[in-house]
Write a protein that holds these residues in place. Structure first.
Motif, short mmCIF file in Angstrom:
data_model
loop_
_atom_site.label_atom_id
_atom_site.label_comp_id
_atom_site.label_asym_id
_atom_site.label_seq_id
_atom_site.Cartn_x
_atom_site.Cartn_y
_atom_site.Cartn_z
N GLU A 151 -16.08 -2.07 7.01
CA GLU A 151 -15.23 -1.10 7.69
C GLU A 151 -13.76 -1.32 7.35
O GLU A 151 -12.96 -0.39 7.37
N THR A 152 -13.39 -2.57 7.02
CA THR A 152 -11.99 -2.86 6.69
C THR A 152 -11.52 -1.99 5.53
O THR A 152 -10.37 -1.55 5.51
N VAL A 153 -12.39 -1.75 4.57
CA VAL A 153 -12.02 -0.94 3.41
C VAL A 153 -11.65 0.48 3.84
O VAL A 153 -10.69 1.08 3.33
N LEU A 154 -12.38 1.03 4.82
CA LEU A 154 -12.14 2.41 5.24
C LEU A 154 -10.84 2.58 6.01
O LEU A 154 -10.37 3.70 6.19
N LEU A 155 -10.25 1.46 6.46
CA LEU A 155 -9.05 1.55 7.28
C LEU A 155 -7.78 1.47 6.46
O LEU A 155 -6.70 1.30 7.01
N GLY A 156 -7.88 1.51 5.13
CA GLY A 156 -6.70 1.47 4.28
C GLY A 156 -5.86 2.73 4.45
O GLY A 156 -6.26 3.72 5.05
N ARG A 157 -4.68 2.70 3.87
CA ARG A 157 -3.74 3.80 4.04
C ARG A 157 -4.12 5.00 3.17
O ARG A 157 -4.04 6.13 3.60
N ASP A 158 -4.52 4.72 1.94
CA ASP A 158 -4.74 5.82 1.00
C ASP A 158 -6.19 6.30 1.08
O ASP A 158 -7.01 6.03 0.21
N THR A 159 -6.53 7.01 2.17
CA THR A 159 -7.91 7.43 2.37
C THR A 159 -8.34 8.45 1.33
O THR A 159 -9.51 8.49 0.95
N GLU A 185 0.83 -1.20 0.00
CA GLU A 185 0.00 0.00 0.00
C GLU A 185 0.86 1.25 0.00
O GLU A 185 0.54 2.24 -0.67
N MET A 186 1.97 1.21 0.74
CA MET A 186 2.85 2.38 0.79
C MET A 186 3.50 2.62 -0.57
O MET A 186 3.58 3.76 -1.04
N ASN A 187 3.96 1.55 -1.22
CA ASN A 187 4.54 1.70 -2.56
C ASN A 187 3.53 2.29 -3.54
O ASN A 187 3.86 3.13 -4.37
N ASP A 188 2.26 1.83 -3.44
CA ASP A 188 1.23 2.24 -4.38
C ASP A 188 0.75 3.66 -4.12
O ASP A 188 0.35 4.36 -5.06
N THR A 189 0.74 4.09 -2.86
CA THR A 189 0.15 5.38 -2.53
C THR A 189 1.16 6.49 -2.37
O THR A 189 0.96 7.60 -2.89
N ILE A 190 2.26 6.24 -1.65
CA ILE A 190 3.25 7.29 -1.42
C ILE A 190 4.39 7.20 -2.42
O ILE A 190 4.92 8.21 -2.87
N GLY A 191 4.76 5.97 -2.79
CA GLY A 191 5.84 5.79 -3.75
C GLY A 191 6.85 4.78 -3.25
O GLY A 191 6.93 4.46 -2.06
N HIS A 192 7.65 4.27 -4.18
CA HIS A 192 8.63 3.25 -3.81
C HIS A 192 9.76 3.80 -2.95
O HIS A 192 10.39 3.05 -2.20
N ASP A 193 10.00 5.12 -3.03
CA ASP A 193 10.98 5.70 -2.13
C ASP A 193 10.54 5.52 -0.68
O ASP A 193 11.36 5.22 0.19
N ALA A 194 9.25 5.72 -0.45
CA ALA A 194 8.72 5.54 0.90
C ALA A 194 8.79 4.07 1.30
O ALA A 194 9.11 3.73 2.45
N GLY A 195 8.48 3.17 0.34
CA GLY A 195 8.58 1.74 0.64
C GLY A 195 10.00 1.33 0.98
O GLY A 195 10.23 0.53 1.90
#
Length: 850
Positions: free
Chosen positions: A714-722, A458-468
């Protein structure tokens, strides 16, 4: 005129113009006059239909036939409901019956629908032909096509609503002023923010809402802008219900052809949190500077606003420069070896250019003037920008990494370590594991722990691979700190790490690892984002769970899988029963693949009942699949497939296609329309193009999106990329879909999510309904959910209603709808159609369970 129409004269005939105030006069229309009248009416641009109360056509013109798409013969005996739009039938029928009883004419705007399904808006006038006693004998309908006018009116209303919502719902406060600078209009949000009536603000009272310390500066800047006609951009504090908040005011003039200012247009933007963040960032920078100095790092600080450079004493010492050296790029460039100067030049160019990345790294060689020794230096830098995007600061640290760059150490290190994290790689760790097993004395124990980062993808997809990458490096460093020097650690690949523990008794392994997981979980900041480092662990013991490296790795991997499915963020210790669970999961996946391949997945429909009327108001489409031997099976038999992205999407596509086919068939058959709820699994939200994939089958089959309700957990709402999730749900909402939050109260979604996301319906989970007694805790929870939904203007559906007492309790508390075995289980499409046609009142209990 249409052939076959009844004559207009003769005994018993009634002229079309006859009204409730006239009696029939047989023979009053001569043949020639009748022919002329027919010609006139046939050329009329409005539709005319004259029928007796038995629906026999007495007269109809071409215009009316064209409007309804039917001939005179087809109109004979056809009830008007058959060519009235379904949404207009009840209103039209009620008005007709009321006016027929009074024998009084009436007008109505309604839609006529043609056999091909197309519809047109008409202004319809209906009058009754009366006999001598004043009793209706026939009806005369005059219809005028107003489709173009109706669409224009709708467009105008939509435009007005769009403008109103744009102004009222925009986060900025829009305002305008006349050429002299007097505020003449301000959006209603001004009152929400300041408590000052917008009307008062137009009389210069807006200055009363500004913090006293900012009034003079603001007045002076505004007067200068008005005098010069130049745009204005400044910040000040507004007193928001007594508390000051920072706002940014911007405005620009509109001028006429001569360049004279006609009006000013501006906005106010709340930047309070941004100002607070910037101050916190400056404080953080100072702490960083002190920490870097304490750690022996050199610091290069460039103030881009004031064009000022500062080098710390450690920085100058590392470069071999005098403490009195004046900082400059040329000086730094002079100590870099010629072969690497392009690296420093590229770094400088990127740092001062519009490069959007906040952080940068480069490693290069220098030759120190003090002793002419060549050293490797690693620099890490950060760009700090103002809210306007302007570069304010560049902060660089330098570290001597000469020893790390020696050829011999690099070759050995590369062969045995993961290049990104700097810890042992898979092959090296496996070697250490095998050596440890071989050297463990009899009676001793070892623990192998596998750890999997929960949110790397999720971090790679939302913030970028640098963050990952930063997450992996941070986690590896913390792993060493959490388990200490006695533990062997390694990165097995991707987001999976391993730890080999010795000297920890088996009964204490779980507690030991749990404490480490808590230390590992602390979030870190990257490029303005707060990044989560949560991991799930699976452990196996030597020799209890395996005597070889391969056996231990398999056992720990099985425990890790169970933990990922059931106990995320915790540790799971291997148990023999887990192996059977893993095999069962594999079996589920295989069965699901066969079900998808052979098109065995089908939707079953469970009705939703209105608690106040007992009627069906909706259906929920539930997944079922057909087994040749066991018959129809529920989703629990292939539950593991919903966690697999590929299978989850394949099953969802099959369900959507079947649901769209069923709804299209119901529409064609005239089945009373109700919304159909479709469940979306969390895995589907990881797939790009979700909106197009969901809308496509309904669009292709002409099923209105307004009849579809999307259920998410509710699980869907708890993802990183709100932000991305909110945008996706908003797009669905804009298309006309309703959004329902399923199993509400069983997860960890906060009340903030109900404001952030466009939720229309809350579904109370059946676990709260099953124990619904007035004095129970579940009843208190149900009451709270219903009250909350009412305050938020959301509908409430109670799931799992199986007893009359439960339904009565929910109805008393104001719950809107319910579904459960008390009314019906899930049924196939044919049975669902029968229920919709019958309406299925709640007392019927006629539907079978499925």
């Amino acid at each position: 005129m249409r052939a076959g129409s009844a004559p207009l004269t003769g005994p018993g005939a009634h002229p079309p113009a006859e009204t409730a105030t006239e009696s029939a006069r047989p023979g009053s229309v001569p043949g020639a006059s009748r022919a002329g009248l027919e010609i006139v009416l046939s050329r009329a641009r409005v539709g005319i239909l004259h029928r007796d109360l038995e629906r026999r056509v007495l007269l109809v013109n071409d215009a009316f036939c064209a409007i309804v798409g039917r001939s005179s013969d087809e109109l004979a005996g056809l009830p008007f409901e058959a060519f009235t739009h379904p949404d207009d039938r009840e209103r039209s029928s009620r008005l007709y019956l009321e006016q027929l009883a009074r024998a009084e004419p009436f007008e109505i705007e309604k839609r006529y629908i043609r056999p091909d399904g197309s519809a047109t808006w008409c202004a319809v006038h209906v009058s009754f032909v009366l006999d001598a006693a004043g009793r209706p004998q026939s009806t005369i309908t005059v219809a005028s096509d107003i489709g173009a006018r109706y669409e224009a009116q709708q467009g105008l209303r939509e435009s007005e609503e769009h403008y109103r919502h744009t102004v009222e719902l925009a986060p900025q406060i829009a305002w305008s002023a006349d050429a002299r600078g007097a505020v003449v209009e301000i959006s209603p949000r001004w009152s929400e923010i300041t408590g000052v009536d917008p009307y008062d603000a137009t009389r210069d009272s807006w200055l009363d809402a500004i913090h006293p310390d900012d009034v003079e500066r603001t007045q002076r800047a505004w007067r200068r802008a008005v005098d010069t006609g130049e745009p204005i951009d400044l910040t000040y504090r507004l007193l928001c219900q007594g508390s000051p908040r920072w706002f940014r005011a911007r405005a620009a003039p509109r001028t006429d052809a001569a360049g004279e200012v006609m009006r000013w247009y501006g906005t106010l933007e709340d930047i309070h949190e941004q100002r607070i963040t910037e101050q916190a960032l400056r404080d953080s920078e100072e702490r960083f500077r002190l920490a870097a100095q304490a750690a022996g790092l050199g610091i290069w600080d460039y103030d881009a606003v004031n064009q000022r450079r500062e080098w710390s004493a450690e920085f100058k010492e590392m470069l071999g420069l005098s403490p009195h050296t004046v900082p400059s790029l040329d000086t730094a460039m002079s100590v870099v070896v010629p072969e690497d100067r392009h690296l420093l030049q590229a770094l400088a160019t990127a740092a001062w250019s519009g490069d959007s990345s906040a952080q940068f790294d480069v490693t290069l060689r220098i030759r120190r003037p003090s002793d002419l020794e060549e050293r490797w230096m690693q620099t890490s830098g950060w760009r700090i920008r103002a809210s306007t995007g302007r570069l304010e600061r560049i902060l660089v640290t330098i570290r001597d990494v000469t020893e790390e760059r020696t050829a011999k150490e690099r070759i050995r290190w590369t062969a045995t370590h993961d290049a990104l994290t700097g810890i042992p790689n898979r092959s090296h760790f496996t070697g250490e594991l095998e050596a440890a097993l071989a050297g463990t004395p009899p009676g001793s124990q070892l623990a192998l722990v596998l750890l999997d980062l929960d949110h790397l993808k999720e971090m790679n997809d939302t913030i970028g691979h640098d963050a990952g990458d930063m997450l992996l490096r941070t986690f590896a460093r913390r792993l060493q700190q959490a388990f200490g020097p006695r533990a062997a650690i390694g990165r097995l690949g991707g987001d999976e790490f391993a730890v080999l523990l010795s000297g920890v008794p088996g009964e204490r392994v779980q507690a030991h690892v749990s404490r480490a997981l808590l230390r590992l979980r602390q979030p870190f900041e990257f490029d303005g984002y707060t990044c989560d480092t949560q991991a799930t662990a699976g452990a196996a013991l030597f020799p209890a769970h395996g005597t070889t490296a391969d056996e231990l790795l398999k056992a720990a991997d099985i425990a890790l899988y169970v933990g990922k499915a059931q106990r995320r963020g915790e540790i799971s210790l291997f148990e023999p029963a887990m192996r059977a669970d893993a095999q069962r999961r594999t079996s589920m996946l295989n069965v699901a693949r066969v079900a998808v391949r052979d098109a065995l997945v089908v939707p079953y429909y469970q009705p939703k009942i209105c608690l106040s009327t007992g009627r069906i108001v909706g259906l929920e489409a539930l997944l079922r699949w057909r087994d040749d031997l066991l018959g129809v099976q529920g989703p629990d038999t292939i539950a593991a497939a919903f966690e697999d992205l590929g299978l989850a999407i394949a099953m969802s596509d099959r369900m959507l296609g079947c649901i769209a086919d069923d709804m299209r068939r119901w529409i064609d058959r005239g089945v009373p329309p109700v919304p159909v709820a479709v469940n979306l699994s969390p895995a589907e939200f990881r797939h790009d193009g979700l909106v197009d994939r969901i809308t496509r089958p309904f669009r292709q089959r002409g099923v209105p999106f307004e009849r579809i309700e999307l259920e998410i957990t509710e699980t869907v709402l708890l993802g990183r990329d709100t932000d991305r999730l909110a945008a996706t749900l908003a797009t669905f909402h804009d298309h006309g879909f309703r959004i329902a939050l399923d199993d509400f109260g069983t997860g960890y979604a906060s009340l903030t999510h109900l404001k952030t996301f466009p939720v229309d319906v809350i579904k109370i989970d059946k676990t709260f309904v099953s124990n619904l007694r007035a004095e129970s805790h579940d009843a208190a929870i149900v009451d709270a959910i219903i009250t909350l939904a009412k305050r938020l203007d959301m509908a409430v559906v109670a799931e799992g209603v199986e007893q009359d007492e439960q339904a009565e309790y929910l109805a008393r508390r104001g719950c809107n709808y319910a579904q459960g075995y008390l009314y019906s289980g899930a049924v196939p499409a044919e049975a669902a159609e029968a229920l919709l046609r019958a309406g299925a009142p709640a007392g019927d209990r006629c539907a079978p369970r499925a």
